[in-house]
Write a protein that holds these residues in place. Structure first.
Motif, PDB file in Angstrom:
ATOM      1  N   MET A   4       0.825  -1.199   0.000  1.00 59.32           N
ATOM      2  CA  MET A   4       0.000   0.000   0.000  1.00 59.32           C
ATOM      3  C   MET A   4       0.864   1.256   0.000  1.00 59.32           C
ATOM      4  SD  MET A   4      -3.147   1.043   2.526  1.00 59.32           S
ATOM      5  CE  MET A   4      -2.141   1.126   3.976  1.00 59.32           C
ATOM      6  N   GLY A   5       1.911   1.254   0.813  1.00 58.42           N
ATOM      7  CA  GLY A   5       2.805   2.409   0.863  1.00 58.42           C
ATOM      8  C   GLY A   5       3.519   2.628  -0.457  1.00 58.42           C
ATOM      9  N   LEU A   8       0.956   3.980  -3.034  1.00 57.64           N
ATOM     10  CA  LEU A   8       0.609   5.381  -2.778  1.00 57.64           C
ATOM     11  C   LEU A   8       1.771   6.317  -3.096  1.00 57.64           C
ATOM     12  CD1 LEU A   8      -1.451   5.038   0.516  1.00 57.64           C
ATOM     13  CD2 LEU A   8      -2.307   5.529  -1.775  1.00 57.64           C
TER      14      LEU A   8
END
Length: 50
Positions: A4-5, A8
């Motif tokens: 996810m990091g 993003l």
């Protein structure tokens, strides 16, 4: 969290899918925890070392 990091932040190192990077990170963490648990079982409780 890693996937996810990375998604993003727009990171895609060496063209790898961020999900694959997250999977590798999860496997490394699970392996490290298993290795530490195995060492603890072999060593026995700390109270026996006297």
């Amino acid at each position: 969290m890693v996937a996810m990091g990375g998604a993003l932040a727009g990171l895609q190192p060496a063209g790898l899918n961020t999900g694959m990077i997250g999977l590798v990170a999860n496997v490394l963490v699970a392996g490290a925890i298993q290795w530490m648990e195995r060492r603890k079982r072999v060593a026995g409780p700390a109270s026996d070392i006297a």
